[in-house]
Write a protein that holds these residues in place. Structure first.
Motif, mmCIF file in Angstrom:
data_model
loop_
_atom_site.group_PDB
_atom_site.id
_atom_site.type_symbol
_atom_site.label_atom_id
_atom_site.label_comp_id
_atom_site.label_asym_id
_atom_site.label_seq_id
_atom_site.Cartn_x
_atom_site.Cartn_y
_atom_site.Cartn_z
ATOM 1 N N GLU A 1 6.789 4.214 -3.948
ATOM 2 C CA GLU A 1 6.484 3.004 -4.719
ATOM 3 C C GLU A 1 5.124 2.439 -4.328
ATOM 4 O O GLU A 1 4.312 2.097 -5.189
ATOM 5 C CB GLU A 1 7.571 1.961 -4.501
ATOM 6 N N ILE A 2 4.862 2.358 -3.027
ATOM 7 C CA ILE A 2 3.588 1.790 -2.576
ATOM 8 C C ILE A 2 2.430 2.724 -2.924
ATOM 9 O O ILE A 2 1.335 2.277 -3.273
ATOM 10 C CB ILE A 2 3.634 1.497 -1.058
ATOM 11 N N SER B 1 2.366 4.654 -5.541
ATOM 12 C CA SER B 1 2.164 4.518 -6.993
ATOM 13 C C SER B 1 1.193 3.384 -7.285
ATOM 14 O O SER B 1 0.369 3.471 -8.200
ATOM 15 C CB SER B 1 3.504 4.258 -7.694
ATOM 16 N N TRP B 2 1.297 2.311 -6.485
ATOM 17 C CA TRP B 2 0.350 1.205 -6.656
ATOM 18 C C TRP B 2 -1.071 1.662 -6.319
ATOM 19 O O TRP B 2 -2.023 1.309 -7.026
ATOM 20 C CB TRP B 2 0.757 0.042 -5.763
ATOM 21 N N GLU C 1 -2.565 3.506 -9.152
ATOM 22 C CA GLU C 1 -2.967 2.669 -10.295
ATOM 23 C C GLU C 1 -4.442 2.292 -10.222
ATOM 24 O O GLU C 1 -5.072 2.027 -11.252
ATOM 25 C CB GLU C 1 -2.095 1.419 -10.345
ATOM 26 N N THR D 1 -4.553 -1.615 -16.370
ATOM 27 C CA THR D 1 -3.713 -1.184 -15.250
ATOM 28 C C THR D 1 -4.436 -1.386 -13.927
ATOM 29 O O THR D 1 -3.857 -1.853 -12.947
ATOM 30 C CB THR D 1 -3.328 0.299 -15.416
ATOM 31 N N GLU E 1 -4.568 -5.141 -13.117
ATOM 32 C CA GLU E 1 -3.276 -5.638 -12.652
ATOM 33 C C GLU E 1 -3.004 -5.196 -11.210
ATOM 34 O O GLU E 1 -2.434 -5.957 -10.419
ATOM 35 C CB GLU E 1 -2.161 -5.135 -13.576
ATOM 36 N N ALA E 2 -3.428 -3.973 -10.866
ATOM 37 C CA ALA E 2 -3.249 -3.497 -9.489
ATOM 38 C C ALA E 2 -4.085 -4.330 -8.519
ATOM 39 O O ALA E 2 -3.622 -4.686 -7.428
ATOM 40 C CB ALA E 2 -3.628 -2.025 -9.388
ATOM 41 N N GLN F 1 -2.665 -7.805 -7.702
ATOM 42 C CA GLN F 1 -1.495 -7.858 -6.820
ATOM 43 C C GLN F 1 -1.882 -8.054 -5.357
ATOM 44 O O GLN F 1 -1.039 -8.383 -4.528
ATOM 45 C CB GLN F 1 -0.673 -6.569 -6.957
ATOM 46 N N ALA G 1 -1.631 0.737 2.734
ATOM 47 C CA ALA G 1 -1.355 0.003 1.499
ATOM 48 C C ALA G 1 -0.405 -1.166 1.758
ATOM 49 O O ALA G 1 -0.558 -2.249 1.173
ATOM 50 C CB ALA G 1 -0.769 0.951 0.457
ATOM 51 N N ARG G 2 0.566 -0.970 2.641
ATOM 52 C CA ARG G 2 1.490 -2.068 2.957
ATOM 53 C C ARG G 2 0.775 -3.195 3.697
ATOM 54 O O ARG G 2 1.076 -4.377 3.485
ATOM 55 C CB ARG G 2 2.657 -1.545 3.802
ATOM 56 N N LEU H 1 -0.999 -4.914 0.620
ATOM 57 C CA LEU H 1 -0.188 -5.457 -0.471
ATOM 58 C C LEU H 1 0.905 -6.403 0.014
ATOM 59 O O LEU H 1 1.246 -7.365 -0.677
ATOM 60 C CB LEU H 1 0.437 -4.303 -1.270
#
Length: 617
Positions: free
Chosen positions: A174-175, A177-178, A181, A189, A192-193, A196, A243-244, A247
């Motif tokens: 999931e992370i 996939s961001w 994007e 897209t 929007e990424a 976030q 990424a975590r 985000l």
């Protein structure tokens, strides 16, 4: 070329050549190009060398140049040597340009994908299988020059299939996939990424976000395997950690401190500081520096462990640590004459500088003022700061050493702190009293500059009707005015005679010919999706730049020609949905779509619906 091959969406230039060679039995990519007169060295940036010969490739492959240019890697590099994929500008070392990478799967892939060439994202985003650049039969590296097909090894000729595929863990998908994007061809897209990302991090583009993710990923790798050495081959599991950190902030930082020894700074953050010092990207050093300043515990993370060395001469890396910059930044200070090396060397790694001089520069640097402080405290945008600078309400930093390291972000401390002090004395107001944020009041202004300076100046002088106050919004304050006063003396189109205006000429040297996407949204009183809609229909022009930018002149022209429903609703004190019944009565239609309408016709309607008395005259 007996059997011409057509490019497919998402395919790379290298993969297309290999596919054409395969279907026409023409040997390897290198031998085929040599037969056509292209003797390209296989050393270095093979992809860029090929992209410099598109006319010859077009003739050899029997494909129009326009079709070849649609392949990823066919377009030339940017001026600073980067290659764009979706919303991200990749640096050369972030691209696998020589090795051929394939997913570990039994099923042959129809064609090569641009995503497979991103160095640290070594997985297929469709199947989530890991990529490899080694043949499973002979264990030799797969390279593009030797490729005879994208499905076989150029050395042993064996079919490339994998009996045991490694997959990306489900918890990381999931992370990741961001992150993917950011590389999308759909600008909405990508936007929007980016949106976030928590507002704590100062990022302006997908490239900024990806560089910051990679920096944290590099820190995670260094902590896990190499202690303070952060170089090496690291894959998506570390990108997921990075990424975590971006985000999901601030939770990952709290987890680090909770799991660490009370007497030590978390090893991850220690490694992140080293990564920031060695990183050439300002967005990385700036954000990690802010992260450390915000979360550093009392007694932890101090520079005392390195400041207490008895040696007077220190390396550029150590000096960069003290000055919160990179070794290259310290080298720049030497070249500009701000610092004199005690042990000069042609290799900056062996250059030494006097620690006493570095500490003196550090003391000067500690006094600098970051203009983003106005945005953090009072939600003032960059355009407001530029108006204040143009009118000498703020003064730019004159210390050449500080401006060299911090650029146009630096303001003269005395002028900035004086203005902050004056703003802090404004009275607190409440939305129940009819006060609205100044940015909301400016939503009723169209086709002209938002008058930040005139309204602020009148508010501080006590001459603005109803006064300018401080309105609490979330965890910060913003400047606010009364809604009735906003409609009477602020809102209006480009031809309205209102007492608060700021013309283009007043910007002077601070006027720039571009606007960021968010500034474009504010100027046209619309959303990010509306901006993309206008751009796709050639009403506004996007500039070719690493960070998204729009031509300011084209945005101003669009603002004069069109009015958004948002602007009309602000001026009439009604939600946009209630404006449509009024607009639908017009014949012929004044709407061009997406909530935009011809300004002249809609201005006439607004004057009928809400006549505006010019009582200040």
């Amino acid at each position: 070329m007996l059997f011409p091959v057509q490019p497919t969406p998402g395919e790379t230039l290298l993969g297309f050549i290999a596919r054409a060679v395969d279907q026409n039995y023409l040997g390897s990519v290198q031998s085929f190009l040599a037969m056509g007169g292209l003797n390209i060295s296989i050393k270095g940036d093979y992809l860029t060398k090929l992209s410099n010969h598109l006319p010859i490739l077009s003739e050899l492959l029997c494909v129009p140049i326009s079709d070849l240019q649609q392949l990823w890697g066919a377009k030339p590099l940017t001026e600073d040597g980067k290659r764009k994929l979706g919303g991200v500008y990749l640096r050369p070392h972030q691209i696998c340009q020589h090795a051929r990478r394939l997913p570990q799967t039994r099923e042959a892939q129809p064609h090569d994908q641009a995503y497979w060439m991103i160095s640290h994202l070594d997985f297929c985003p469709v199947t989530w299988t890991r990529l490899t650049n080694d043949c499973p039969i002979c264990n030799q590296a797969l390279t593009w020059p030797q490729a005879r097909s994208i499905h076989t090894c150029g050395r042993c000729g064996g079919s490339i299939s994998f009996s045991h595929a490694r997959r990306v863990p489900i918890k990381d998908r999931e992370i990741l996939s961001w992150v993917l994007e950011l590389f999308s061809d759909d600008e909405q897209t990508v936007t929007e990424a980016i949106n976030q990302v928590p507002t704590f991090y100062e990022v302006q583009s997908a490239t900024d976000v990806y560089e910051l993710v990679l920096a944290f990923a590099q820190a995670a790798y260094g902590e896990r395997f190499e202690l303070f050495r952060t170089k090496g081959r690291w894959g998506p599991e570390y990108v997921a950690v990075g990424a975590r950190m971006v985000l999901e902030y601030p939770r990952p930082v709290w987890d680090l401190f909770r799991n660490s020894d009370d007497n030590k700074l978390p090893a991850f953050l220690t490694t992140a500081m080293r990564v920031a010092r060695d990183n050439s990207q300002p967005v990385v050093s700036r954000n990690i520096e802010r992260l450390m300043a915000t979360h550093r515990r009392q007694g932890l993370g101090r520079a005392s462990t390195v400041e207490n060395f008895c040696h007077m001469d220190i390396s550029l890396t150590h000096a960069g640590y003290l000055l919160s910059t990179t070794p290259q930044g310290v080298q720049g200070l030497i070249e500009e004459g701000h610092l004199v090396p005690t042990k000069p060397s042609t290799n900056f790694r062996f250059t030494k500088v006097c620690r006493r001089e570095v500490n003196a520069l550090r003391e000067r640097l500690s006094q600098w003022f970051d203009k983003s402080e106005f945005k953090r405290r009072y939600a003032l945008p960059d355009l407001a700061i530029e108006q204040l600078l143009a009118s000498s309400w703020l003064i730019p930093e004159f210390d050449p050493m500080i401006t060299f390291l911090k650029g146009d972000r630096a303001l003269a401390p005395h002028s900035a702190r004086r203005l902050l002090d004056e703003l802090s004395w404004l009275r607190e107001v409440d939305d129940e009293e009819g006060y609205i944020p100044l940015s909301a009041a400016f939503r009723g202004i169209g086709g002209r500059e938002k008058p930040w300076l005139p309204v602020i100046a009148a508010g501080l002088d006590g001459k603005f009707p109803g006064g300018v106050g401080l309105l609490k919004t979330g965890d910060r304050q913003c400047l606010a005015v009364h809604e009735a006063a906003a409609r009477a003396v602020i809102m209006g189109g480009p031809d309205f005679q209102v007492p608060y205006n700021f013309s283009r000429a007043k910007y002077g040297s601070y006027y720039r010919n571009w606007l960021t996407p968010s500034e474009t949204e504010d100027y046209l009183n619309c959303t990010a999706q509306d901006v993309i809609w206008l751009r796709n229909r050639k009403h506004i022009t996007k500039l070719e730049h690493e960070k998204p930018r729009y031509c300011r002149a084209s945005v101003q022209k669009a603002g004069i020609e069109f009015m958004s429903t948002r602007e009309a609703g602000s001026r009439l004190g009604a939600p946009p949905k209630d404006i449509w019944p009024i607009i639908e009565t017009c014949q012929p239609s004044i709407s061009i779509g997406q909530g935009f309408h011809h300004r002249v016709a809609l201005e006439a309607m607004i004057k009928v619906e809400a006549p505006k008395a010019c009582w200040w005259n």
